[in-house]
Design an enzyme around this catalytic site. Structure first.
Site, mmCIF file in Angstrom:
data_model
loop_
_atom_site.group_PDB
_atom_site.id
_atom_site.type_symbol
_atom_site.label_atom_id
_atom_site.label_comp_id
_atom_site.label_asym_id
_atom_site.label_seq_id
_atom_site.Cartn_x
_atom_site.Cartn_y
_atom_site.Cartn_z
ATOM 1 N N ARG A 36 -5.222 4.908 5.724
ATOM 2 C CA ARG A 36 -5.465 4.515 4.332
ATOM 3 C C ARG A 36 -6.742 5.126 3.799
ATOM 4 O O ARG A 36 -7.494 5.784 4.509
ATOM 5 C CB ARG A 36 -5.527 2.993 4.267
ATOM 6 C CG ARG A 36 -4.162 2.331 4.351
ATOM 7 C CD ARG A 36 -3.638 2.071 2.965
ATOM 8 N NE ARG A 36 -4.599 1.247 2.280
ATOM 9 C CZ ARG A 36 -4.626 -0.088 2.320
ATOM 10 N NH1 ARG A 36 -3.683 -0.731 2.978
ATOM 11 N NH2 ARG A 36 -5.551 -0.768 1.697
ATOM 12 N N TYR A 56 0.487 -3.088 11.319
ATOM 13 C CA TYR A 56 1.438 -4.201 11.366
ATOM 14 C C TYR A 56 1.656 -4.523 12.828
ATOM 15 O O TYR A 56 2.035 -3.646 13.609
ATOM 16 C CB TYR A 56 2.768 -3.815 10.714
ATOM 17 C CG TYR A 56 2.691 -3.775 9.219
ATOM 18 C CD1 TYR A 56 2.765 -4.950 8.480
ATOM 19 C CD2 TYR A 56 2.546 -2.572 8.535
ATOM 20 C CE1 TYR A 56 2.697 -4.920 7.099
ATOM 21 C CE2 TYR A 56 2.479 -2.539 7.156
ATOM 22 C CZ TYR A 56 2.548 -3.717 6.443
ATOM 23 O OH TYR A 56 2.474 -3.690 5.085
ATOM 24 N N PRO A 60 7.381 -6.354 4.743
ATOM 25 C CA PRO A 60 6.629 -5.279 4.089
ATOM 26 C C PRO A 60 6.655 -3.953 4.847
ATOM 27 O O PRO A 60 6.235 -2.937 4.316
ATOM 28 C CB PRO A 60 5.201 -5.828 4.030
ATOM 29 C CG PRO A 60 5.141 -6.955 4.983
ATOM 30 C CD PRO A 60 6.530 -7.439 5.227
ATOM 31 N N ASP A 64 0.797 -1.232 0.000
ATOM 32 C CA ASP A 64 0.000 0.000 0.000
ATOM 33 C C ASP A 64 0.831 1.283 0.000
ATOM 34 O O ASP A 64 0.298 2.365 -0.170
ATOM 35 C CB ASP A 64 -0.958 0.032 1.202
ATOM 36 C CG ASP A 64 -0.232 -0.069 2.531
ATOM 37 O OD1 ASP A 64 1.011 -0.096 2.534
ATOM 38 O OD2 ASP A 64 -0.915 -0.120 3.565
HETATM 39 P P1 FAD Z 1 3.509 -10.246 -7.228
HETATM 40 O O1 FAD Z 1 2.674 -9.092 -6.876
HETATM 41 O O2 FAD Z 1 3.640 -11.343 -6.254
HETATM 42 O O3 FAD Z 1 2.959 -10.801 -8.604
HETATM 43 C C1 FAD Z 1 3.391 -12.028 -9.139
HETATM 44 C C2 FAD Z 1 2.323 -12.563 -10.060
HETATM 45 O O4 FAD Z 1 2.843 -13.690 -10.751
HETATM 46 C C3 FAD Z 1 1.098 -13.051 -9.306
HETATM 47 O O5 FAD Z 1 -0.035 -12.354 -9.759
HETATM 48 C C4 FAD Z 1 1.051 -14.549 -9.582
HETATM 49 O O6 FAD Z 1 -0.257 -15.023 -9.728
HETATM 50 C C5 FAD Z 1 1.830 -14.660 -10.884
HETATM 51 N N1 FAD Z 1 2.459 -15.987 -11.096
HETATM 52 C C6 FAD Z 1 3.258 -16.668 -10.245
HETATM 53 N N2 FAD Z 1 3.673 -17.825 -10.811
HETATM 54 C C7 FAD Z 1 3.121 -17.884 -12.046
HETATM 55 C C8 FAD Z 1 3.187 -18.834 -13.124
HETATM 56 N N3 FAD Z 1 3.898 -19.973 -13.056
HETATM 57 N N4 FAD Z 1 2.490 -18.571 -14.244
HETATM 58 C C9 FAD Z 1 1.753 -17.442 -14.352
HETATM 59 N N5 FAD Z 1 1.668 -16.509 -13.371
HETATM 60 C C10 FAD Z 1 2.351 -16.712 -12.235
HETATM 61 N N6 FAD Z 1 4.341 -5.135 0.196
HETATM 62 C C11 FAD Z 1 4.289 -3.971 0.863
HETATM 63 O O7 FAD Z 1 4.975 -3.016 0.466
HETATM 64 N N7 FAD Z 1 3.448 -3.869 1.954
HETATM 65 C C12 FAD Z 1 2.677 -4.936 2.384
HETATM 66 O O8 FAD Z 1 1.952 -4.825 3.366
HETATM 67 C C13 FAD Z 1 2.726 -6.153 1.701
HETATM 68 N N8 FAD Z 1 1.996 -7.244 2.090
HETATM 69 C C14 FAD Z 1 2.028 -8.392 1.344
HETATM 70 C C15 FAD Z 1 1.243 -9.504 1.688
HETATM 71 C C16 FAD Z 1 1.199 -10.664 0.907
HETATM 72 C C17 FAD Z 1 0.325 -11.815 1.292
HETATM 73 C C18 FAD Z 1 2.006 -10.714 -0.252
HETATM 74 C C19 FAD Z 1 1.969 -11.961 -1.133
HETATM 75 C C20 FAD Z 1 2.823 -9.624 -0.578
HETATM 76 C C21 FAD Z 1 2.838 -8.456 0.210
HETATM 77 N N9 FAD Z 1 3.642 -7.331 -0.101
HETATM 78 C C22 FAD Z 1 3.585 -6.204 0.591
HETATM 79 C C23 FAD Z 1 4.595 -7.374 -1.157
HETATM 80 C C24 FAD Z 1 4.111 -6.728 -2.399
HETATM 81 O O9 FAD Z 1 2.790 -7.138 -2.649
HETATM 82 C C25 FAD Z 1 5.093 -7.162 -3.433
HETATM 83 O O10 FAD Z 1 6.367 -6.611 -3.165
HETATM 84 C C26 FAD Z 1 4.672 -6.807 -4.822
HETATM 85 O O11 FAD Z 1 3.388 -7.275 -5.103
HETATM 86 C C27 FAD Z 1 5.653 -7.450 -5.766
HETATM 87 O O12 FAD Z 1 5.198 -7.333 -7.047
HETATM 88 P P2 FAD Z 1 5.562 -8.398 -8.125
HETATM 89 O O13 FAD Z 1 4.839 -7.970 -9.341
HETATM 90 O O14 FAD Z 1 7.040 -8.551 -8.207
HETATM 91 O O15 FAD Z 1 5.008 -9.794 -7.574
#
Ligand code: FAD
Length: 657
Positions: free
Chosen positions: A277, A285, A363, A50
């Site tokens: 928010r 947290y 996070p 967020d």
């Molecule tokens: P992600 O957002 O994880 O996106 C990865 C995508 O890849 C997903 O949509 C998944 O479905 C897809 N995927 C995975 N494997 C495959 C495959 N084999 N084939 C096709 N698609 C696939 N960050 C903060 O700053 N504050 C927070 O409070 C916070 N809380 C979080 C809580 C949770 C439960 C999670 C999971 C993450 C949290 N984060 C938080 C971290 C933040 O969400 C991430 O840093 C950010 O989303 C990273 O972005 P990304 O695009 O690299 O990965």
């Protein structure tokens, strides 16, 4: 059914979270033949990240949706630290506000990840037909070394499987007063109309099928458990700690005075982080428990043992004597802190990894989404321009060098910051928190990018800007300034002016164009840049276009330092005011660093901020991602050309050279 259809794409992006969507934005912007798939049935709607740092908001401005974040999000500038007073009460220390808060047009904001994904999806759609293919999982991977060196070859083969809806439901949960039942779900009452549309579309049944897809480039943006990273055998190195945290997004019912302000609340057993928010919500947290060190080192943590009631109980104990309860919980989860990083973010010259796929951390530093988007932003334009045939493939090697170092700094920041939530007490904790924030602030806000020397960054040995533009440091962002348009007086921040459209920008800081000598210098420069001196291979006619988007991969703008009333738009050379018989003149290439009485942000002090002489000016090349690549004097066209020759593809002989 329909199995093993074969197809080709230039760029395949796996994962449509923040990093994948950012990379996809560039494909849309540069007209690249690309695909983006995600195994989830829908985008994120609630929870997860967020926090939005100022540099990320500057990037949003360069894309064009910062105003939407501003409308929906919550600004958080000051932090308050609440500590026990030794008599059973909590007292406020603060507010603490960074002295550098005005170094960006934008202040830190808070808005849930789902909305950011919405805005990115809308931007992608605005520029192309590229659609995220949802419910599609990457299953098998092969790499064909024999075509590795062939720019037209497709060395990557991935098998994709479209999941049926039964295997991948959209995850709608009804939220009621008994909130314990709600976990990482979507409460329909909280959905905004533009997100509802996606869920309705999702209800159409899909059949299971597979597809073999061949790609020239692969960008793995598939999160912390990255499938792509595993295919190319890149490990995640690091460790987890022994602390379990709960995180809740609730509409609080509390008499705590700063429940709507950013800050911390400290108790002997740990510290809660309070984050105000959108829509009256607050994220907390909450330290929930410490697990056995031995279990932590083995990575064991039974998440199912943590309940929403348990987290609520911890908040009530730490907030005492203030009260805390809620009826609405938008999202909650529990996690174990860990810091992990991949030793490299790429495999060869065709496969790249971005975001959580290569770095994970707690996070609470609020950087996960920011860093992931900035990774996607960095690799996205590079792959797009190479795939478009506009840039040399060698620039792809700069991705790892530029982003890995920052990911290491992120983990370092997280180690310092997270430790403060469990160690130390009251006043010393507050002092240490402020110290850590100040130590890492320039990095965290993205004010310094620390991009090192490469073909994309021509740095001086002393890591400073050239004498002509002392604060225009190659490898750093273009310092934001608000300017006036010469022709109509409208104001614009450079973050928007340097639009992320895929082009490099030659920014001519034209100096005081009231003087005849300076006017002459500007004219000579523009003649060198354009074809108008009859010289073949002049900068603006030298390089391959971004086919279907721009005839020229370089845009030119001028920013002069004279009072706007003392020069006229028509005084400027023709390349700065292109004319179309139907559309008329293009007015937005000539800008003025002149104060404006009706907007104090436009203070006419840009040249001072840039370290540029108001009379003589300077010249800067800005990369498509707004980072400075080269800076020098107005007459240094040969050096500027050498810089661009090292990056861009020159037109072939029969195309005009
Ligand atoms: P992600 O957002 O994880 O996106 C990865 C995508 O890849 C997903 O949509 C998944 O479905 C897809 N995927 C995975 N494997 C495959 C495959 N084999 N084939 C096709 N698609 C696939 N960050 C903060 O700053 N504050 C927070 O409070 C916070 N809380 C979080 C809580 C949770 C439960 C999670 C999971 C993450 C949290 N984060 C938080 C971290 C933040 O969400 C991430 O840093 C950010 O989303 C990273 O972005 P990304 O695009 O690299 O990965």
């Amino acid at each position: 059914a329909n199995d093993n259809v074969e197809s080709k794409t230039d760029v395949l992006i796996i994962g449509a979270g923040p990093s994948g969507l950012m990379a996809a934005y560039w494909m849309a912007r540069c007209g690249i033949n690309a695909r983006i798939v995600d195994k989830r049935g829908t985008k994120v709607f609630t929870g997860q990240a967020d926090g939005l740092r100022s540099r990320t908001l500057e990037l949003f401005d360069s894309i064009g949706f910062q105003h939407r974040v501003h409308q929906e999000g919550h600004v958080a500038v000051e932090a308050n630290f609440w500590v026990p007073d030794g008599k059973g009460n909590l007292i406020r220390q603060g507010p603490h506000c960074s002295s550098k808060v005005n170094e960006s047009p934008f202040r830190n904001m808070l808005l849930n990840q789902g909305r950011i994904e919405r805005f990115l999806l809308d931007s992608i759609q605005e520029h192309s037909d590229l659609q995220v293919e949802r419910g599609v999982i990457a299953e098998t991977f092969e790499y064909h070394n024999e075509v590795d060196d062939d720019p037209m070859g497709y060395p990557i083969t991935v098998k994709l499987r479209t999941l049926s809806d039964e295997a991948n439901p959209p995850g709608l949960h009804m939220a009621g007063p008994n909130q314990s039942a709600v976990a990482s779900g979507v409460a329909p009452g909280n959905l905004l109309p533009d997100d509802w549309i996606e869920l309705i579309a999702k209800s159409k049944a899909k059949e299971t099928k597979t597809e073999i897809i061949k790609a020239k480039y692969l960008i793995g943006c598939d999160g912390a458990h990255s499938w792509t990273r595993k295919q190319v055998n890149i490990p995640l190195e690091g460790s987890t700690t022994d602390h379990i945290w709960g995180v809740i997004d609730v509409v609080p019912i509390s008499n705590f005075p700063d429940i709507r302000r950013l800050g911390t609340v400290t108790h002997a057993s740990g510290t809660i982080l309070v984050i105000p928010r959108e829509r009256n919500m607050v994220r907390l947290y909450v330290p929930v428990q410490t697990i056995e060190a031995s279990a932590a080192s083995e990575g064991r943590f039974d998440r199912s043992k943590i309940t929403l009631e348990m987290i609520k109980g911890r908040v009530q104990a730490i907030f005492a004597p203030y009260t805390f309860d809620f009826q609405i919980c938008d999202w909650w989860t529990a996690y174990q802190i860990g810091q992990r990083i991949a030793p490299t973010f790429s495999k060869g010259s065709r496969i790249f990894l971005a975001g959580d796929a290569v770095h994970t951390h707690s996070p609470k530093v609020g950087l996960g989404m920011n860093m992931s988007m900035q990774d996607g932003f960095n690799i996205g334009w590079k792959v797009a321009l190479v795939a478009a045939g506009a840039a040399q493939a060698s620039i792809l090697g700069t991705y790892d060098a530029e982003r890995h170092r920052l990911a290491e700094m992120l983990l370092d920041f997280d180690r310092h910051w997270s430790g403060l939530f469990t160690d130390g007490d009251g006043e010393s904790k507050t002092r240490n928190m402020i110290k850590v924030v100040e130590l890492f602030e320039d990095f965290a806000e993205g004010r310094n990018s620390f991009y090192g020397t490469s073909e994309l960054v021509w740095k001086l040995e002393n890591d400073e800007g050239p004498p002509a533009a002392r604060h225009m440091i190659p490898g750093e962002r273009f310092p934001p300034v608000k300017l006036r348009m010469q022709a109509d007086g409208n104001l614009r921040w450079t973050t928007r002016l340097l639009e992320s459209d895929g082009r490099f920008r030659v920014v001519i800081l034209a100096g005081d164009v009231r003087t005849a000598t300076q006017k002459d210098r500007l004219l000579v420069l523009t003649q060198h840049l354009s074809k108008s001196d009859g010289k073949q291979g002049a900068v603006l006619d030298r390089y391959a276009p971004i086919v279907g988007c721009f005839d020229c991969v370089i845009d030119v703008i001028a920013i002069h330092s004279a009072p706007w009333t003392e020069v006229e738009f028509f005084d400027f050379p023709e390349i700065l005011r292109p004319f179309d018989p139907v559309q008329g003149w293009k007015y937005d290439k000539v800008w003025c660093d002149d104060a404006c009485i009706w907007d104090r942000d436009c203070d006419g002090k840009g040249y001072e901020r840039w370290g540029v002489d108001r009379l003589l000016g300077a010249m800067v090349v800005v990369r498509p991602d707004q980072y400075i690549g080269w800076a020098g004097e107005l007459q240094e066209v040969d050096e500027l050309t050498r810089y661009l020759d090292g990056i861009l593809i020159q037109k072939t002989a029969n195309e005009g050279l």
